[in-house]
Design an enzyme around this catalytic site. Structure first.
Site, PDB file in Angstrom:
ATOM      1  N   ASP A   1      -0.908  -1.510  -4.143  1.00  0.00           N
ATOM      2  CA  ASP A   1      -2.291  -1.705  -3.685  1.00  0.00           C
ATOM      3  C   ASP A   1      -2.946  -0.329  -3.461  1.00  0.00           C
ATOM      4  OD1 ASP A   1      -4.460  -3.222  -2.797  1.00  0.00           O
ATOM      5  OD2 ASP A   1      -3.732  -3.325  -0.732  1.00  0.00           O
ATOM      6  N   HIS A   2      -4.132  -0.137  -3.993  1.00  0.00           N
ATOM      7  CA  HIS A   2      -4.880   1.118  -3.794  1.00  0.00           C
ATOM      8  C   HIS A   2      -4.072   2.374  -4.125  1.00  0.00           C
ATOM      9  CE1 HIS A   2      -8.408  -0.801  -2.035  1.00  0.00           C
ATOM     10  NE2 HIS A   2      -7.584  -1.581  -1.368  1.00  0.00           N
TER      11      HIS A   2
ATOM     12  N   ASP B   1      -6.841   3.403  -7.713  1.00  0.00           N
ATOM     13  CA  ASP B   1      -8.153   3.332  -7.043  1.00  0.00           C
ATOM     14  C   ASP B   1      -8.817   4.707  -7.019  1.00  0.00           C
ATOM     15  OD1 ASP B   1     -10.365   2.954  -5.524  1.00  0.00           O
ATOM     16  OD2 ASP B   1      -9.312   2.235  -3.737  1.00  0.00           O
TER      17      ASP B   1
ATOM     18  N   SER C   1       0.867  -1.180   0.000  1.00  0.00           N
ATOM     19  CA  SER C   1       0.000   0.000   0.000  1.00  0.00           C
ATOM     20  C   SER C   1       0.905   1.232   0.000  1.00  0.00           C
ATOM     21  CB  SER C   1      -0.880   0.017   1.244  1.00  0.00           C
ATOM     22  OG  SER C   1      -0.078   0.216   2.402  1.00  0.00           O
TER      23      SER C   1
ATOM     24  N   ASP D   1      -4.779  -9.008   4.081  1.00  0.00           N
ATOM     25  CA  ASP D   1      -3.866  -8.239   4.916  1.00  0.00           C
ATOM     26  C   ASP D   1      -4.190  -8.493   6.395  1.00  0.00           C
ATOM     27  OD1 ASP D   1      -2.165  -6.437   6.054  1.00  0.00           O
ATOM     28  OD2 ASP D   1      -2.932  -4.669   5.066  1.00  0.00           O
TER      29      ASP D   1
ATOM     30  N   SER E   1     -10.193 -11.130   3.963  1.00  0.00           N
ATOM     31  CA  SER E   1      -9.670 -11.883   5.104  1.00  0.00           C
ATOM     32  C   SER E   1     -10.747 -12.713   5.804  1.00  0.00           C
ATOM     33  CB  SER E   1      -9.026 -10.931   6.131  1.00  0.00           C
ATOM     34  OG  SER E   1      -7.674 -10.716   5.800  1.00  0.00           O
TER      35      SER E   1
HETATM   36  O1  G3H Z   1      -6.473  -2.237   1.706  1.00  0.00           O
HETATM   37  C1  G3H Z   1      -5.667  -1.808   2.503  1.00  0.00           C
HETATM   38  C2  G3H Z   1      -4.587  -2.684   2.988  1.00  0.00           C
HETATM   39  O2  G3H Z   1      -5.034  -3.496   4.039  1.00  0.00           O
HETATM   40  C3  G3H Z   1      -3.400  -1.862   3.375  1.00  0.00           C
HETATM   41  O3  G3H Z   1      -3.644  -1.095   4.494  1.00  0.00           O
HETATM   42  O4  G3H Z   1      -3.093   1.291   3.967  1.00  0.00           O
HETATM   43  O5  G3H Z   1      -3.001   0.399   6.327  1.00  0.00           O
HETATM   44  O6  G3H Z   1      -1.272  -0.257   4.638  1.00  0.00           O
HETATM   45  P1  G3H Z   1      -2.696   0.154   4.874  1.00  0.00           P
HETATM   46  P1  13P Z   2      -8.497  -7.469   4.468  1.00  0.00           P
HETATM   47  O1  13P Z   2      -8.501  -6.263   5.367  1.00  0.00           O
HETATM   48  O2  13P Z   2      -9.798  -8.198   4.536  1.00  0.00           O
HETATM   49  O3  13P Z   2      -7.332  -8.346   4.703  1.00  0.00           O
HETATM   50  O4  13P Z   2      -8.372  -6.906   2.965  1.00  0.00           O
HETATM   51  C1  13P Z   2      -7.134  -6.470   2.474  1.00  0.00           C
HETATM   52  C2  13P Z   2      -7.227  -5.733   1.174  1.00  0.00           C
HETATM   53  O5  13P Z   2      -8.241  -5.695   0.512  1.00  0.00           O
HETATM   54  C3  13P Z   2      -5.991  -5.072   0.685  1.00  0.00           C
HETATM   55  O6  13P Z   2      -6.192  -4.378  -0.502  1.00  0.00           O
HETATM   56 ZN    ZN Z   3      -8.086  -3.424  -0.604  1.00  0.00          ZN
END
Ligand code: G3H
Ligand code: 13P
Ligand code: ZN
Length: 306
Positions: free
Chosen positions: A80-81, A102, A49, A254, A212
């Site tokens: 990610d995102h 995103d 992320s 995650d 998850s």
């Molecule tokens: O979708 C989000 C992931 O779980 C990453 O989370 O932005 O706290 O690293 P984060």
């Molecule tokens: P979880 O919080 O369900 O693990 O999802 C993680 C996620 O979508 C990261 O992009």
């Molecule tokens: Zn996500």
């Protein structure tokens, strides 16, 4: 070996199994993900992320790139995102082989325009692109249809979005949400909606965020050793299996790793008051995360596919 996200996901979609995209923040998490995947002979997507990149810096990525090149399984390094064009360009410069833009929080036209820009840049470098349409929100089974429609991915819109942008895989909002608290009732996947989306986008790998499982034993361990995670719940393994059959190819995880990490660290600190060696604290956490990754890989059906 390092490959593109599409190379991994195209095969998964064709052969009907899922591949895990696991989030990493540090060396132990990266090792847990790659070692577990290699032992299970599974392809894997290592996700970062923007928060992870801020926390671990470029060293986190160099380390992952180095490890990814050495393991004997296909690995994609994924943003990610990604929140902006600039964030994606930075990931491309660092050597990522898959990026997510995103703009799902923006209106449809903005999402299309911004995603298209990213597709042009990433594809010029041979990197695959994920984008999202709809809003990730824990939606309960009994919620009214129009309320669901306002949040979740509209199948026809998804089809137009994919055609206009040229993305390689699409994240859909079908009832899941991020974190360990996935709505009030039993977390729910809108399978009918997923089937409609998949029928309109034949061959397109679909992505499930917020996937998850939040296993009870992981939460219980945290609470047993002084933590307080209450009312946590995740997506049932049967729902994940079914979603894969219906077209989900990339499954993001995650939270389960975070829970396993925290429980293991809490256990060591609580049961061994004399411990002060970081390796004795983080080593068991790495092992606990490895077990989670292996379990997920078996659930997704990607073991032995490398
Ligand atoms: O979708 C989000 C992931 O779980 C990453 O989370 O932005 O706290 O690293 P984060
Ligand atoms: P979880 O919080 O369900 O693990 O999802 C993680 C996620 O979508 C990261 O992009
Ligand atoms: Zn996500």
């Amino acid at each position: 070996m390092l490959v593109t996200g599409l190379e991994i996901l195209k095969k998964a979609r064709e052969e009907g199994y899922g591949v895990g995209a696991f989030n990493t923040n540090n060396m132990e998490i990266t090792q847990a993900i790659l070692e577990a995947s290699e032992e299970e002979k599974s392809p894997v997507i290592l996700a970062f992320s923007e928060g992870a990149l801020k926390y671990g810096g470029e060293y986190l990525v160099s380390m992952a790139l180095e490890m990814a090149k050495r393991v004997r399984i296909p690995v994609a390094l994924h943003l990610d995102h990604g929140s902006s064009y600039q964030a994606v360009l930075k990931a491309l410069r660092l050597g990522f082989t898959s990026v997510m833009i995103d703009k799902s929080g923006e209106d449809f036209e903005t999402n299309v325009r911004e995603t298209k820009r990213v597709v042009e840049a990433a594809h010029a470098l041979g990197v695959s692109v994920e984008a999202e349409i709809g809003k990730l929100a824990g939606v309960e089974e009994h919620v009214a249809v129009d309320e669901k429609d306002a949040l979740l991915t509209n199948p026809r819109e998804a089809q137009i979005f994919a055609e206009k942008t040229g993305i390689d895989y699409l994240a859909v909002a079908i009832g899941t949400s991020h974190g360990p608290y996935k709505g009030k009732g039993r977390p729910f996947i809108d399978h009918q909606r997923l089937k409609k989306i998949a029928a309109l986008l034949p061959g397109m790998p679909l992505v499930l965020h917020g996937a998850s499982g939040v296993p009870k034993e992981l939460v219980e361990k945290i609470n047993q050793y002084g933590g307080r995670i209450e009312g946590a719940q995740g997506i049932h393994p049967d729902d994940i299996r079914q979603a894969i059959q219906e077209g989900i190819s990339k499954i993001n995880t995650d939270t389960d790793l975070r829970l396993a990490f925290t429980g293991a660290v809490r256990e060591v600190l609580a049961t061994d008051p004399k411990v002060y060696d970081p390796r004795k604290i983080l080593g068991p956490a790495r092992e606990a995360m490895k077990r989670v990754v292996k379990e997920r890989i078996r659930l997704f059906g990607s073991a032995g596919r490398a």
